[in-house]
Design an enzyme around this catalytic site. Structure first.
Site, PDB file in Angstrom:
ATOM      1  N   GLY A  20       0.763  -1.150  -0.004  1.00 22.31           N
ATOM      2  CA  GLY A  20       0.045  -0.038   0.021  1.00 22.31           C
ATOM      3  C   GLY A  20       0.814   1.118   0.031  1.00 22.31           C
ATOM      4  CB  CYS A 156      -1.279  11.356   8.682  1.00 14.20           C
ATOM      5  SG  CYS A 156      -2.760  11.099   8.057  1.00 14.20           S
ATOM      6  CG  HIS A 249      -2.109  15.451   6.004  1.00 16.20           C
ATOM      7  ND1 HIS A 249      -2.362  14.839   4.778  1.00 16.20           N
ATOM      8  CD2 HIS A 249      -2.545  14.430   6.688  1.00 16.20           C
ATOM      9  CE1 HIS A 249      -3.072  13.666   4.732  1.00 16.20           C
ATOM     10  NE2 HIS A 249      -2.987  13.424   6.035  1.00 16.20           N
TER      11      HIS A 249
END
Ligand SMILES: NC(=O)c1ccc[n+]([C@@H]2O[C@H](COP(=O)([O-])OP(=O)(O)OC[C@H]3O[C@@H](n4cnc5c(N)ncnc54)[C@H](OP(=O)(O)O)[C@@H]3O)[C@@H](O)[C@H]2O)c1
Length: 358
Positions: A20, A156, A249
């Site tokens: 992933g 995160c 982010h």
């Protein structure tokens, strides 16, 4: 503490969920690592039995490292893995079942998944912020009777805000935090957000994300009293958004401190100084994945930006900018960091490095 034997020859490690988005970042961070050597890669049964290069949909810029491309991916079961440390990039529902099986079998699980982050006897670790929480592993071993252990890293979005807030908490105290996130699509995994939903768009909802951001920081900044964590005594309000950025982010953070309310204002230069000067045990120990400075403060009016700043210090530093007074709370800033590195795989590798060194 766990039973990892440290000879300073390399330690065998495995990546669970290796195919992933986060699994690929693990491979990037582990190939050539001075402490660790990848011995096993696992994923779902649909990938098991294939060479890694055929099982994964590789999305990083550089090629799949030669060291892993021919490794045969296995089903995610303890008996398939001979590693002492397993890095978990599994979906949370799978992690909830499988991670304890690995811990029971004697492995130390360094997990990215949310399944055990808030468990009372599981360290939720940012090595620069709460390394002393590793002491909880004694409690975990007593409670669970495992030969191995589970340690976790935060969500995160949590880590991007908590790193710059740590020196604020230590120097000024914190009463309230508001945070509004603008989160990259890689944060949802490869199949996470359809392109037709996110291109030319913003989605003002990420399932269960606000709850994580509101709770995790209080555990991380809390105190371990010998048996449990006493959470930090302030409130966090979060509003989480998905934006059409691939990696990185960004967050707008608004802070009310304890000290400034007594003194009628906050010294913005002092806020920037304590963030800039912030260093901790990973820097002192020179851990291989530790950034030289966990928090970089920039002065330009239009920074940080994901495309320009997410790679700072190999993706392990959080970049802060626009530190300024706030007319409602005391001050506000924008922070940004790489969600699959500092927010996931890099965070987990740094946790394991700390565990090995301590
Ligand atoms: N992306 C981020 O920024 C980020 C940040 C922090 C934490 N996390 C957390 O990290 C974890 C992984 O996220 P991701 O973004 O890498 O997800 P992803 O791209 O969807 O990858 C999921 C991985 O799990 C494997 N998997 C799926 N079902 C499985 C099963 N039943 N048994 C064993 N393996 C299975 C997949 O293997 P196959 O290829 O065989 O399906 C793949 O290797 C999640 O818990 C996520 O919440 C992600």
């Amino acid at each position: 503490m766990t039973s990892i034997s440290v000879t300073m020859e390399t330690i065998n490690v495995a990546v669970l969920g290796a195919t992933g988005m986060v699994g690929q970042r693990f491979i990037q961070g582990l190939v050539g690592h001075p402490f660790f050597e990848i011995s096993d890669l696992t994923a779902s049964s649909k990938s098991a039995g294939k060479p890694y290069s055929k099982a994964t949909r590789w999305y990083l810029d550089e090629h799949i490292p030669d060291e892993v491309k021919d490794i045969i991916v296995k089903d995610t079961k303890p008996e398939n893995v001979k590693a002492d440390i397993v890095f978990s990039a599994l979906p949370s529902g799978i992690a909830k079942v499988v991670e304890p099986e690995f811990a029971k079998s004697g492995a130390t699980v360094a997990s990215n998944a949310s399944a055990y982050r808030m468990a009372e006897d599981v360290p939720l670790l940012i090595p620069e912020v709460n390394p002393e929480h590793l002491e909880m592993l004694e409690v975990q071993r007593e409670n669970r009777g495992w030969d191995g252990a589970i340690i976790t890293n935060p969500n995160c979005s949590t880590v991007m805000a908590v790193l710059p807030l740590k020196p604020i908490y230590d120097n000024f105290g914190i009463e309230q935090v508001f945070v509004s996130t603008m989160q990259a699509v890689s944060g949802a995994g490869y199949a996470g957000v359809p392109s037709m939903a996110i291109l030319d768009n913003l989605i003002p909802f990420i399932n269960k994300e606000e709850e994580k951001v509101e709770m995790e920081g209080l555990k991380i900044l809390g105190e371990f009293d010998g048996s449990k964590i006493v959470p930090a005594d302030f409130t966090v309000s979060a509003s989480c958004n998905r934006v059409a950025v691939i990696d990185g982010h960004t967050e707008s953070v608004f802070v009310k401190t304890r000290d400034a309310s007594d003194r009628g204002g906050i010294d913005i230069r002092a806020v920037k100084r304590v963030m800039r000067e912030f260093k901790a045990i990973p820097q002192e120990l020179g851990l291989p994945t530790a950034p030289e400075n966990p928090v970089i403060v920039r002065e330009e009016a239009d920074r940080p930006q994901p495309r320009l700043d997410r790679g700072t210090q190999n993706g392990m530093a959080v970049t802060v900018g626009r530190v300024r007074e706030d007319p409602i709370l005391d001050f506000k800033f924008t922070c940004m960091g790489h969600n699959t590195i500092r927010g996931a795989a890099g965070a987990s590798i740094l946790n394991a490095e700390l565990l090995v060194k301590m």
